[in-house]
Each structure stands twice: as C-alpha cells, then as structure tokens.
Design a protein around this motif. Structure first.
Motif, PDB file in Angstrom:
ATOM      1  N   ASN A  84     -15.297 -49.325  18.356  1.00  0.00           N
ATOM      2  CA  ASN A  84     -16.559 -49.918  18.178  1.00  0.00           C
ATOM      3  C   ASN A  84     -16.505 -51.093  17.120  1.00  0.00           C
ATOM      4  OD1 ASN A  84     -15.732 -49.054  15.134  1.00  0.00           O
ATOM      5  ND2 ASN A  84     -16.285 -47.116  15.963  1.00  0.00           N
ATOM      6  N   SER A  85     -17.580 -51.490  16.605  1.00  0.00           N
ATOM      7  CA  SER A  85     -17.531 -53.107  15.781  1.00  0.00           C
ATOM      8  C   SER A  85     -17.521 -52.525  14.407  1.00  0.00           C
ATOM      9  CB  SER A  85     -18.628 -54.050  16.227  1.00  0.00           C
ATOM     10  OG  SER A  85     -19.829 -53.055  16.513  1.00  0.00           O
ATOM     11  N   ASN A  86     -17.281 -51.506  13.802  1.00  0.00           N
ATOM     12  CA  ASN A  86     -17.602 -51.125  12.240  1.00  0.00           C
ATOM     13  C   ASN A  86     -16.477 -51.790  11.522  1.00  0.00           C
ATOM     14  OD1 ASN A  86     -15.266 -49.524  12.514  1.00  0.00           O
ATOM     15  ND2 ASN A  86     -16.542 -47.678  12.981  1.00  0.00           N
ATOM     16  N   GLY A  87     -15.461 -52.500  12.089  1.00  0.00           N
ATOM     17  CA  GLY A  87     -14.836 -53.335  10.971  1.00  0.00           C
ATOM     18  C   GLY A  87     -13.838 -52.380  10.427  1.00  0.00           C
ATOM     19  N   LEU A  88     -13.481 -51.125  11.018  1.00  0.00           N
ATOM     20  CA  LEU A  88     -12.634 -50.300  10.115  1.00  0.00           C
ATOM     21  C   LEU A  88     -11.641 -49.886  11.104  1.00  0.00           C
ATOM     22  CD1 LEU A  88     -15.025 -47.760   8.449  1.00  0.00           C
ATOM     23  CD2 LEU A  88     -14.050 -49.474   7.419  1.00  0.00           C
ATOM     24  N   SER A  89     -10.285 -49.848  10.727  1.00  0.00           N
ATOM     25  CA  SER A  89      -9.108 -49.510  11.559  1.00  0.00           C
ATOM     26  C   SER A  89      -9.214 -48.295  11.522  1.00  0.00           C
ATOM     27  CB  SER A  89      -7.737 -50.008  10.612  1.00  0.00           C
ATOM     28  OG  SER A  89      -7.347 -49.425   9.352  1.00  0.00           O
ATOM     29  N   PRO A  90      -8.167 -47.866  12.486  1.00  0.00           N
ATOM     30  CA  PRO A  90      -8.037 -46.219  12.643  1.00  0.00           C
ATOM     31  C   PRO A  90      -7.575 -45.317  11.602  1.00  0.00           C
ATOM     32  CG  PRO A  90      -7.133 -47.123  14.465  1.00  0.00           C
ATOM     33  CD  PRO A  90      -7.449 -48.379  13.577  1.00  0.00           C
ATOM     34  N   ASP A  91      -6.523 -46.051  10.787  1.00  0.00           N
ATOM     35  CA  ASP A  91      -6.035 -45.572   9.340  1.00  0.00           C
ATOM     36  C   ASP A  91      -7.419 -45.302   8.414  1.00  0.00           C
ATOM     37  OD1 ASP A  91      -3.579 -45.143  10.358  1.00  0.00           O
ATOM     38  OD2 ASP A  91      -2.960 -46.975   9.292  1.00  0.00           O
ATOM     39  N   MET A  92      -8.217 -46.395   8.408  1.00  0.00           N
ATOM     40  CA  MET A  92      -9.166 -46.502   7.410  1.00  0.00           C
ATOM     41  C   MET A  92     -10.162 -45.399   7.867  1.00  0.00           C
ATOM     42  SD  MET A  92     -10.142 -50.548   6.935  1.00  0.00           S
ATOM     43  CE  MET A  92      -9.146 -51.608   5.525  1.00  0.00           C
ATOM     44  N   ILE A  93     -10.597 -45.306   9.359  1.00  0.00           N
ATOM     45  CA  ILE A  93     -11.604 -44.265   9.615  1.00  0.00           C
ATOM     46  C   ILE A  93     -11.038 -42.699   9.386  1.00  0.00           C
ATOM     47  CG2 ILE A  93     -12.272 -43.101  11.762  1.00  0.00           C
ATOM     48  CD1 ILE A  93     -12.713 -45.831  12.997  1.00  0.00           C
ATOM     49  N   TYR A  94      -9.562 -42.693   9.662  1.00  0.00           N
ATOM     50  CA  TYR A  94      -9.043 -41.068   8.961  1.00  0.00           C
ATOM     51  C   TYR A  94      -9.264 -40.987   7.545  1.00  0.00           C
ATOM     52  CZ  TYR A  94      -6.108 -37.210   9.443  1.00  0.00           C
ATOM     53  OH  TYR A  94      -5.592 -36.057   9.479  1.00  0.00           O
ATOM     54  N   ARG A  95      -8.767 -42.143   6.844  1.00  0.00           N
ATOM     55  CA  ARG A  95      -8.580 -41.763   5.538  1.00  0.00           C
ATOM     56  C   ARG A  95     -10.139 -41.577   4.726  1.00  0.00           C
ATOM     57  NH1 ARG A  95      -5.719 -43.603   0.646  1.00  0.00           N
ATOM     58  NH2 ARG A  95      -3.904 -44.315   1.788  1.00  0.00           N
ATOM     59  N   TYR A  96     -10.862 -42.292   5.079  1.00  0.00           N
ATOM     60  CA  TYR A  96     -12.334 -42.209   4.539  1.00  0.00           C
ATOM     61  C   TYR A  96     -13.282 -41.332   5.383  1.00  0.00           C
ATOM     62  CZ  TYR A  96     -10.362 -46.254   1.880  1.00  0.00           C
ATOM     63  OH  TYR A  96      -9.440 -46.746   1.120  1.00  0.00           O
ATOM     64  N   SER A  97     -12.964 -40.457   6.120  1.00  0.00           N
ATOM     65  CA  SER A  97     -13.644 -39.907   7.211  1.00  0.00           C
ATOM     66  C   SER A  97     -14.680 -39.091   6.379  1.00  0.00           C
ATOM     67  CB  SER A  97     -12.975 -39.149   8.208  1.00  0.00           C
ATOM     68  OG  SER A  97     -12.050 -38.021   7.285  1.00  0.00           O
ATOM     69  N   ARG A  98     -14.499 -38.349   5.370  1.00  0.00           N
ATOM     70  CA  ARG A  98     -15.530 -37.507   4.722  1.00  0.00           C
ATOM     71  C   ARG A  98     -16.689 -38.577   4.098  1.00  0.00           C
ATOM     72  NH1 ARG A  98     -11.611 -35.159   6.750  1.00  0.00           N
ATOM     73  NH2 ARG A  98     -11.148 -32.917   6.002  1.00  0.00           N
ATOM     74  N   HIS A  99     -16.370 -39.722   3.747  1.00  0.00           N
ATOM     75  CA  HIS A  99     -17.280 -40.877   3.369  1.00  0.00           C
ATOM     76  C   HIS A  99     -18.168 -41.091   4.564  1.00  0.00           C
ATOM     77  CE1 HIS A  99     -15.036 -42.454  -0.244  1.00  0.00           C
ATOM     78  NE2 HIS A  99     -15.299 -41.360  -0.658  1.00  0.00           N
ATOM     79  N   LEU A 100     -17.421 -41.288   5.771  1.00  0.00           N
ATOM     80  CA  LEU A 100     -18.113 -41.956   6.997  1.00  0.00           C
ATOM     81  C   LEU A 100     -19.054 -40.874   7.374  1.00  0.00           C
ATOM     82  CD1 LEU A 100     -15.164 -43.560   8.823  1.00  0.00           C
ATOM     83  CD2 LEU A 100     -16.736 -44.341   7.038  1.00  0.00           C
ATOM     84  N   LEU A 101     -18.705 -39.624   7.454  1.00  0.00           N
ATOM     85  CA  LEU A 101     -19.673 -38.426   7.776  1.00  0.00           C
ATOM     86  C   LEU A 101     -20.997 -38.313   7.074  1.00  0.00           C
ATOM     87  CD1 LEU A 101     -16.760 -35.499   8.233  1.00  0.00           C
ATOM     88  CD2 LEU A 101     -18.197 -36.996  10.253  1.00  0.00           C
ATOM     89  N   LEU A 102     -20.955 -38.984   5.748  1.00  0.00           N
ATOM     90  CA  LEU A 102     -22.434 -38.804   5.127  1.00  0.00           C
ATOM     91  C   LEU A 102     -23.412 -39.889   5.665  1.00  0.00           C
ATOM     92  CD1 LEU A 102     -20.731 -38.859   1.418  1.00  0.00           C
ATOM     93  CD2 LEU A 102     -21.788 -36.937   2.805  1.00  0.00           C
ATOM     94  N   PRO A 103     -24.492 -39.330   6.176  1.00  0.00           N
ATOM     95  CA  PRO A 103     -25.452 -40.285   6.605  1.00  0.00           C
ATOM     96  C   PRO A 103     -25.858 -41.431   5.671  1.00  0.00           C
ATOM     97  CG  PRO A 103     -26.086 -38.166   7.194  1.00  0.00           C
ATOM     98  CD  PRO A 103     -24.972 -37.829   6.249  1.00  0.00           C
ATOM     99  N   SER A 104     -26.040 -40.835   4.434  1.00  0.00           N
ATOM    100  CA  SER A 104     -26.534 -41.881   3.124  1.00  0.00           C
ATOM    101  C   SER A 104     -25.311 -42.678   2.737  1.00  0.00           C
ATOM    102  CB  SER A 104     -27.026 -40.972   1.972  1.00  0.00           C
ATOM    103  OG  SER A 104     -26.071 -40.202   1.625  1.00  0.00           O
ATOM    104  N   PHE A 105     -24.213 -42.609   3.156  1.00  0.00           N
ATOM    105  CA  PHE A 105     -23.096 -43.610   2.943  1.00  0.00           C
ATOM    106  C   PHE A 105     -22.487 -44.205   4.185  1.00  0.00           C
ATOM    107  CE2 PHE A 105     -19.022 -45.025   1.290  1.00  0.00           C
ATOM    108  CZ  PHE A 105     -19.187 -45.432  -0.044  1.00  0.00           C
ATOM    109  N   GLY A 106     -21.941 -43.427   5.084  1.00  0.00           N
ATOM    110  CA  GLY A 106     -21.369 -44.121   6.174  1.00  0.00           C
ATOM    111  C   GLY A 106     -20.538 -45.119   6.306  1.00  0.00           C
ATOM    112  N   VAL A 107     -20.441 -45.805   7.337  1.00  0.00           N
ATOM    113  CA  VAL A 107     -19.650 -46.902   7.698  1.00  0.00           C
ATOM    114  C   VAL A 107     -20.186 -48.099   6.832  1.00  0.00           C
ATOM    115  CG1 VAL A 107     -19.121 -48.626   9.456  1.00  0.00           C
ATOM    116  CG2 VAL A 107     -19.078 -46.353   9.894  1.00  0.00           C
ATOM    117  N   GLN A 108     -21.550 -48.406   6.638  1.00  0.00           N
ATOM    118  CA  GLN A 108     -21.770 -49.457   6.015  1.00  0.00           C
ATOM    119  C   GLN A 108     -21.390 -49.567   4.480  1.00  0.00           C
ATOM    120  OE1 GLN A 108     -23.038 -52.439   7.447  1.00  0.00           O
ATOM    121  NE2 GLN A 108     -22.306 -52.950   5.332  1.00  0.00           N
ATOM    122  N   GLY A 109     -21.642 -48.121   3.922  1.00  0.00           N
ATOM    123  CA  GLY A 109     -21.294 -47.888   2.515  1.00  0.00           C
ATOM    124  C   GLY A 109     -19.774 -48.198   2.309  1.00  0.00           C
ATOM    125  N   GLN A 110     -18.865 -47.615   3.253  1.00  0.00           N
ATOM    126  CA  GLN A 110     -17.606 -47.899   2.978  1.00  0.00           C
ATOM    127  C   GLN A 110     -17.161 -49.265   3.190  1.00  0.00           C
ATOM    128  OE1 GLN A 110     -15.205 -45.067   2.270  1.00  0.00           O
ATOM    129  NE2 GLN A 110     -13.953 -46.710   1.643  1.00  0.00           N
TER     130      GLN A 110
END
Length: 461
Positions: free
Chosen positions: A56-82
């Motif tokens: 995808n084009s969210n700018g997050l590496s696989p390690d970042m997606i895995y590390r911050y996955s609990r943040h990314l799952l939050l609709p009010s925070f998500g990819v943009q917040g991270q």
C-alpha cells in the motif's frame, strides 16, 4: 602586571574562547543530527515504497506495521496518526518522576525524535518514583540513563541528550528543534521560563505537576488557548512553592500524570483527539477521582501572549526568573537564612555540648509523622504549627532539666531547636525569641547536617 599574571589572563581567555567554540559545535551537531534523522526517515519511506514491499502507500515499513499494529487498528488514530507521530519531535524537560513514564511511552509509541533535558544524577531516593532509572545508574547522569532506557524500548526512535541545566541562555536553541514540549520540572522559575520560551517560539506546552497525593495536567499555548502566564501572571509566595523533596509524593502519582503527559503530547503531535487546551485535569489519588475543569481563556493583558505582550527573544534572554519567583532554579531543597549568627550553632557544636553533658532541652519542630521516621535521642517533638500553644511544655522541660542538674538558683538549661534541614527550626527560634525564650538557638542544617557532619550512619530522608 607581572608576566605570570599576563600569561594566566591569556590562558583564561583562550579557555573561554574554546568553550564557546565547543558549545557552538555541539549545537551544530545536534541540529545536523535532527536534519539527518528526518532525511533518513524520508529515505526509508521512499525506499520502501519504491521496492513495493508495503502492499500500500501508507509510508510504513513491514516492521513499523507490525510494531505499531495496535495503533493502526484504532479507527480514530490509524495509519495517519502513526505517520504523523513518526515525523514528530518532542522535548521532555526533566527526567524525574513525571519525565520517566512520559519518556518511556513517547519512545514506545513511535515519536520520531525525543530530546531529554536534565543535568542531575540518579540517586537512590529517586527510584521510588523515577521508574526509567535503575540501581545500576546511581551516581550517573539521568539523561544517559533515560536515553538508554528509551533506546532499549525503541531503537528506531532518535534520542537526543541534553546533559545540561535548562537556562535562558540555551532554552531557545534547544526548544527550537522540537515540535512539542513536555514540562516535567517541579519548580516555579522553570515553569515560567519554559512557558515563555514556548510562547516566543510558538510551541505547544504539555504541563504536568504532582505533589503528595494530587496531580494536575493541561496543555498551554495551543490552538489559541491560554499560556501559563495567562492563568498565573504573578508567582505564588515562596512558602507556597512546595517540592517533592520537602513535602513528599506517592511514587505512582507522578507516574499517572507523566503517562497522561505522554498522551497529550501524542495527541498534539499526531493531530488526533482533543488535547487539554483551556482545560485542566485534576487527580485526587486518595479518592481515586479525576476532575476536568475549564480554565480561563487567553488573557488579552498577558505579558507573554497578550495583545500588547512585552515578551520577545531579547526580553526572555534578559529576564531573571529566580528573582521574579523568589525561588531558586536548583532542584535542591530550600535553604533559609533568617537568624543572626549568635542565634545559631552548627550540628558539630551541638554534638560537643551533648558530649560535654551540657544541660539542655532539644525541641524537634518537625511534623509528628516526620518525627516517627527518625529523631535524635532525648528530643521532644513539638511541631512548628503547635509551638505557640505548647510553650508551657517547653518551660516545664527547661525547669526539669535545670533541677535534674542541681543548677544554682537563677540559672537555666539551654534550649536548642532542630528540624529536617534547618528552615522550620529558624522560624521556630524567631517565634520563641518574640515570646520570651531569648536564648533559644537553631541547629544549622538540621538533621541532614547531623547525618553529614556528626553521624554518617544517621538515616536521611
């Protein structure tokens, strides 16, 4: 002037010149490191995108997606917040009770760059509340200890160490490099100085405080909200400025407030949620209650941020915050000097009088709960707050001691007063002199001086 004096003057000037060059170089290094970190973040993101390994084009590496996955799952925070958080920078001033949890969570949650300011060292009595430090770091720099802890949690976050006292001379240079500032200090001059610096530079300020079993939290200078001076244009009286070192604090209370400071800093940095601007959160740890109170809005008359503010870069640099607040910037305890020399004796002199068997009465004016911690033998506990009501007790003790030693008629026993650090004992002696006990003397430095100069095994607290 002889040749030695001339040479000494030349050497001093050269030393001053080298120190100035060193400071400039260190500041340049810090600035370049910040630029490099941002470039590396941008480069890593671009590389990940070009390699097509994100899916995808969210700018997050696989390690970042895995590390911050609990943040990314939050609709009010998500990819943009991270993503916003990863690009942000936060400065934490103070690596103590408030700064410890704030720093740990800011690092864990993925703030891109974190600055830590503190010039103190780790001491044993810090560890009850300053959870970022360990016994292994006792006697070492708090900044080094905190930085190592943050790097251990998240090696991808850049940690910048500022192992120096926060002063007007370096404040603007340090704060200018960060997006958000967290005030984790515990004294009045620092609060005003940090606030004014943030106003001058247009930085949001997350301010927390904890004392005893209470805490408070708000965000200043954010989205048109008030600054610290809007609410407190005049500093409180010196005797109202309590510190944890004097009044105590339950370790978990600054922990709670520090966590909430991290939360507010994350909300401001990530552009997610509703920061506590114009509101203050109050914690009563005894009852377990939180209250959220509305604050006055920005004051148009505020000297820092009002319509006719007098605060500028130059006035900030020239302002004397210690004089303004009548409180020292030093983290050490307050040291009063209220009495003349003949109304005071050193702990060593008092020890000699005890050894010589001089007849006397020792009044300990600390609160009863302090007296239960530790006390000198044969002292009587009469807290300062009850001193005037218990004068007959002092008179009776003096008479009893005089009779015990079979002193000649007309003579009396000596009267000495002690407290923890020699402040309340001076106040007590002042009062006793006014009430007729003109020979009363203060023991300089109190029980801390006794432990330092007379009995190294005597407990301090």
């Amino acid at each position: 002037m002889d040749s030695n004096s001339v040479e000494a003057t030349r050497i001093r000037q050269e030393i001053d010149s080298l120190k100035s060059k060193k400071l400039n170089i260190e500041q340049q290094i810090s600035s370049l490191e910040a630029q490099l970190h941002q470039l590396e973040l941008n480069s890593n993101t671009a590389s990940s995108l070009s390699n097509g390994n994100l899916g995808n084009s969210n700018g997050l590496s696989p390690d970042m997606i895995y590390r911050y996955s609990r943040h990314l799952l939050l609709p009010s925070f998500g990819v943009q917040g991270q993503a916003n958080l990863l690009k942000s920078s936060v400065l934490v001033i103070g690596a103590g009770g408030l700064g410890s949890p704030a720093l740990l969570y800011l690092a864990a949650c993925g703030v891109g760059r974190i600055g830590i300011v503190d010039h103190d060292i780790v001491e044993l009595n810090n560890l009850q509340r300053q959870i970022i430090h360990t016994e292994a770091y006792i006697g070492k720099s708090k900044v080094e200890s905190a930085a190592d802890a943050c790097r251990s949690i998240n090696s991808s976050t850049q940690i910048v160490e500022h192992k120096e006292a926060f002063r007007t001379s370096n404040a603007l240079e340090i704060v200018s490099k960060y997006d958000v500032v967290v005030d984790a200090t515990d004294n009045a001059p620092s609060r005003y100085m940090i606030n004014d610096c943030c106003v001058v530079l247009g930085k949001p300020l997350v301010s927390g405080a904890a004392l005893g079993l209470e805490g408070q939290l708000t965000v200043y200078n954010y989205n048109g909200g008030p600054c610290y001076r809007c609410l407190f244009p005049t500093p409180p009286p010196t005797n109202a400025c309590q510190r944890c070192a004097d009044s105590g604090v339950l370790g978990v209370v600054p922990g709670v407030i520090g966590c909430l400071q991290a939360l507010e800093a994350i909300k401001v940095a990530s552009l997610v949620g509703e920061p506590l601007s114009g509101r203050m959160l109050l914690l009563d740890a005894v009852s377990g209650r939180f209250r959220n109170v509305k604050l006055r809005g920005r004051s148009l008359q505020c000297e820092a941020c009002g319509d006719h503010a007098v605060l500028t870069r130059q006035t900030f640099l020239d302002f004397d915050y210690e004089k303004f607040t009548q409180t020292p910037l030093s983290p050490g305890p307050l040291k009063l000097n209220l009495l003349s020399v003949d109304a005071r004796i050193s702990s060593t002199e008092y020890s000699e009088k005890v050894t010589e068997g001089e007849t006397h009465v020792l009044v300990d004016v600390r609160p009863a709960h302090h007296y239960k911690i530790v006390s000198l033998p044969n002292s009587i506990n009469i807290p300062l707050s009850t001193l005037e009501d218990r004068l007959p007790e002092i008179s009776a003790s003096l008479e009893k001691e005089a009779k015990k030693d079979s002193l000649d008629s007309g003579s009396s026993a000596s009267l000495f007063v002690i407290c923890r650090r020699g402040n309340d004992s001076q106040r007590a002696v002042e009062l006793l002199h006014k009430l007729g006990f003109s020979s009363a003397k203060d023991i300089i430095g109190g029980l801390e001086s006794w432990a330092h100069n007379v009995d190294p095994k005597f407990p301090t607290y």
